[in-house]
Design a protein around this motif. Sequence first.
Motif, PDB file in Angstrom:
ATOM      1  N   GLY A 103     103.596 103.627  61.260  1.00  0.00           N
ATOM      2  CA  GLY A 103     103.043 102.409  61.835  1.00  0.00           C
ATOM      3  C   GLY A 103     101.577 102.505  62.226  1.00  0.00           C
ATOM      4  O   GLY A 103     100.957 101.498  62.541  1.00  0.00           O
ATOM      5  N   VAL A 104     101.006 103.722  62.217  1.00  0.00           N
ATOM      6  CA  VAL A 104      99.577 103.874  62.515  1.00  0.00           C
ATOM      7  C   VAL A 104      98.788 103.332  61.330  1.00  0.00           C
ATOM      8  O   VAL A 104      99.077 103.642  60.170  1.00  0.00           O
ATOM      9  CB  VAL A 104      99.222 105.357  62.790  1.00  0.00           C
ATOM     10  N   LEU A 105      97.787 102.502  61.606  1.00  0.00           N
ATOM     11  CA  LEU A 105      96.969 101.898  60.556  1.00  0.00           C
ATOM     12  C   LEU A 105      95.778 102.763  60.172  1.00  0.00           C
ATOM     13  O   LEU A 105      95.367 102.779  59.015  1.00  0.00           O
ATOM     14  CB  LEU A 105      96.459 100.530  61.019  1.00  0.00           C
ATOM     15  N   MET A 106      95.203 103.457  61.160  1.00  0.00           N
ATOM     16  CA  MET A 106      93.991 104.232  60.893  1.00  0.00           C
ATOM     17  C   MET A 106      93.797 105.289  61.971  1.00  0.00           C
ATOM     18  O   MET A 106      94.179 105.099  63.114  1.00  0.00           O
ATOM     19  CB  MET A 106      92.770 103.309  60.888  1.00  0.00           C
ATOM     20  N   THR A 107      93.185 106.403  61.561  1.00  0.00           N
ATOM     21  CA  THR A 107      92.726 107.423  62.497  1.00  0.00           C
ATOM     22  C   THR A 107      91.214 107.510  62.419  1.00  0.00           C
ATOM     23  O   THR A 107      90.611 107.183  61.392  1.00  0.00           O
ATOM     24  CB  THR A 107      93.331 108.803  62.185  1.00  0.00           C
ATOM     25  N   LEU A 108      90.621 107.959  63.514  1.00  0.00           N
ATOM     26  CA  LEU A 108      89.171 108.130  63.620  1.00  0.00           C
ATOM     27  C   LEU A 108      88.868 109.546  64.063  1.00  0.00           C
ATOM     28  O   LEU A 108      89.496 110.054  64.994  1.00  0.00           O
ATOM     29  CB  LEU A 108      88.604 107.147  64.660  1.00  0.00           C
ATOM     30  N   GLU A 109      87.918 110.174  63.393  1.00  0.00           N
ATOM     31  CA  GLU A 109      87.385 111.466  63.825  1.00  0.00           C
ATOM     32  C   GLU A 109      85.866 111.394  63.792  1.00  0.00           C
ATOM     33  O   GLU A 109      85.283 110.733  62.923  1.00  0.00           O
ATOM     34  CB  GLU A 109      87.838 112.613  62.915  1.00  0.00           C
ATOM     35  N   ILE A 110      85.241 112.067  64.745  1.00  0.00           N
ATOM     36  CA  ILE A 110      83.789 112.212  64.801  1.00  0.00           C
ATOM     37  C   ILE A 110      83.513 113.699  64.864  1.00  0.00           C
ATOM     38  O   ILE A 110      84.081 114.403  65.711  1.00  0.00           O
ATOM     39  CB  ILE A 110      83.210 111.491  66.033  1.00  0.00           C
ATOM     40  N   THR A 111      82.684 114.201  63.969  1.00  0.00           N
ATOM     41  CA  THR A 111      82.428 115.635  63.945  1.00  0.00           C
ATOM     42  C   THR A 111      81.778 116.090  65.252  1.00  0.00           C
ATOM     43  O   THR A 111      81.055 115.347  65.904  1.00  0.00           O
ATOM     44  CB  THR A 111      81.537 116.048  62.766  1.00  0.00           C
ATOM     45  N   SER A 112      82.079 117.327  65.594  1.00  0.00           N
ATOM     46  CA  SER A 112      81.499 117.970  66.765  1.00  0.00           C
ATOM     47  C   SER A 112      80.546 119.049  66.286  1.00  0.00           C
ATOM     48  O   SER A 112      80.559 119.437  65.122  1.00  0.00           O
ATOM     49  CB  SER A 112      82.599 118.602  67.621  1.00  0.00           C
ATOM     50  N   PHE A 113      79.760 119.556  67.192  1.00  0.00           N
ATOM     51  CA  PHE A 113      78.821 120.613  66.831  1.00  0.00           C
ATOM     52  C   PHE A 113      79.397 121.965  67.242  1.00  0.00           C
ATOM     53  O   PHE A 113      78.864 122.661  68.095  1.00  0.00           O
ATOM     54  CB  PHE A 113      77.457 120.358  67.472  1.00  0.00           C
ATOM     55  N   ASP A 114      80.515 122.322  66.631  1.00  0.00           N
ATOM     56  CA  ASP A 114      81.114 123.623  66.886  1.00  0.00           C
ATOM     57  C   ASP A 114      81.405 124.290  65.548  1.00  0.00           C
ATOM     58  O   ASP A 114      81.425 123.642  64.507  1.00  0.00           O
ATOM     59  CB  ASP A 114      82.367 123.501  67.768  1.00  0.00           C
ATOM     60  N   PRO A 115      81.639 125.598  65.553  1.00  0.00           N
ATOM     61  CA  PRO A 115      81.804 126.333  64.291  1.00  0.00           C
ATOM     62  C   PRO A 115      82.993 125.896  63.440  1.00  0.00           C
ATOM     63  O   PRO A 115      82.987 126.082  62.239  1.00  0.00           O
ATOM     64  CB  PRO A 115      81.978 127.790  64.734  1.00  0.00           C
ATOM     65  N   ASP A 116      84.015 125.307  64.047  1.00  0.00           N
ATOM     66  CA  ASP A 116      85.227 124.958  63.307  1.00  0.00           C
ATOM     67  C   ASP A 116      85.249 123.521  62.809  1.00  0.00           C
ATOM     68  O   ASP A 116      86.197 123.092  62.172  1.00  0.00           O
ATOM     69  CB  ASP A 116      86.453 125.225  64.194  1.00  0.00           C
ATOM     70  N   THR A 117      84.187 122.749  63.056  1.00  0.00           N
ATOM     71  CA  THR A 117      84.231 121.318  62.723  1.00  0.00           C
ATOM     72  C   THR A 117      84.414 121.069  61.225  1.00  0.00           C
ATOM     73  O   THR A 117      85.126 120.148  60.843  1.00  0.00           O
ATOM     74  CB  THR A 117      83.009 120.558  63.270  1.00  0.00           C
ATOM     75  N   HIS A 118      83.797 121.887  60.362  1.00  0.00           N
ATOM     76  CA  HIS A 118      83.955 121.662  58.921  1.00  0.00           C
ATOM     77  C   HIS A 118      85.426 121.780  58.534  1.00  0.00           C
ATOM     78  O   HIS A 118      85.995 120.859  57.930  1.00  0.00           O
ATOM     79  CB  HIS A 118      83.115 122.642  58.095  1.00  0.00           C
ATOM     80  N   HIS A 119      86.026 122.883  58.873  1.00  0.00           N
ATOM     81  CA  HIS A 119      87.419 123.114  58.493  1.00  0.00           C
ATOM     82  C   HIS A 119      88.350 122.090  59.136  1.00  0.00           C
ATOM     83  O   HIS A 119      89.192 121.491  58.468  1.00  0.00           O
ATOM     84  CB  HIS A 119      87.825 124.544  58.878  1.00  0.00           C
ATOM     85  N   ARG A 120      88.184 121.856  60.423  1.00  0.00           N
ATOM     86  CA  ARG A 120      89.086 120.973  61.169  1.00  0.00           C
ATOM     87  C   ARG A 120      88.915 119.499  60.782  1.00  0.00           C
ATOM     88  O   ARG A 120      89.869 118.829  60.427  1.00  0.00           O
ATOM     89  CB  ARG A 120      88.843 121.163  62.670  1.00  0.00           C
ATOM     90  N   ASP A 121      87.670 118.984  60.882  1.00  0.00           N
ATOM     91  CA  ASP A 121      87.435 117.544  60.732  1.00  0.00           C
ATOM     92  C   ASP A 121      87.285 117.084  59.292  1.00  0.00           C
ATOM     93  O   ASP A 121      87.576 115.928  58.983  1.00  0.00           O
ATOM     94  CB  ASP A 121      86.191 117.129  61.520  1.00  0.00           C
ATOM     95  N   ARG A 122      86.805 117.952  58.404  1.00  0.00           N
ATOM     96  CA  ARG A 122      86.557 117.531  57.023  1.00  0.00           C
ATOM     97  C   ARG A 122      87.645 117.954  56.049  1.00  0.00           C
ATOM     98  O   ARG A 122      87.742 117.389  54.957  1.00  0.00           O
ATOM     99  CB  ARG A 122      85.217 118.086  56.551  1.00  0.00           C
ATOM    100  N   VAL A 123      88.451 118.960  56.416  1.00  0.00           N
ATOM    101  CA  VAL A 123      89.448 119.484  55.479  1.00  0.00           C
ATOM    102  C   VAL A 123      90.869 119.289  56.003  1.00  0.00           C
ATOM    103  O   VAL A 123      91.665 118.568  55.414  1.00  0.00           O
ATOM    104  CB  VAL A 123      89.184 120.983  55.173  1.00  0.00           C
TER     105      VAL A 123
END
Length: 191
Positions: A103-123
């Motif tokens: 039932g969720v229509l959309m999720t939102l993420e905003i990248t952070s400036f931490d070492p894990d942001t690429h792996h976590r937020d983009r992958v």
Amino acid sequence: MAGTSDQLLVEEFERIAAFAEREIETVRFEFVGGRIGLRKAVDGNHSTLVMCLVRLWMQARPELFPARGLKVEARRGGRVLPDGVLAPLGHFAGHGDWSDPDGVLMTLEITSFDPDTHHRDRVVKPRAYAEAGIPVHLLIDRDNLSVLVHSDPDPEHGYRDVHMVKLGGKVTLPDPVGIELDTEDFKQYVD
């Protein structure tokens, strides 16, 4: 750890996260990709971007829930904390800390400036949201000065369509969201 496996059980994760979040208010825990992730308190620009989007969606779609915990990764029992979740009004009534994504229509993420942001937020998170069947995922990428709209989820392979717009441009969030987003004002909050 309980059982004979070396892998952390989702129930154990939930107990650890609940205890830690009561004791340390500046962190939140996630469990995705078989790993515990730590989300520190976000910076002011990150929070401002979330609030800008909340304000925009309150006008067009008043169902945005900031930081709603979702159950993802059916096989691994993942738990994620998106920066925002769009769902029908009342959808999460009666839920505990972690809700099913149905039932969720959309999720939102905003990248952070931490070492894990690429792996976590983009992958990892886009893959988990697609696996959960969430129709639209919006990523505001502050490092790359862009907005990515993920749609057409495939539980096996991730989102089939990823549309990228540089910050400052306009982008249409496809159905079931169905609104146009002007990102000009977001440029001032990417540092």
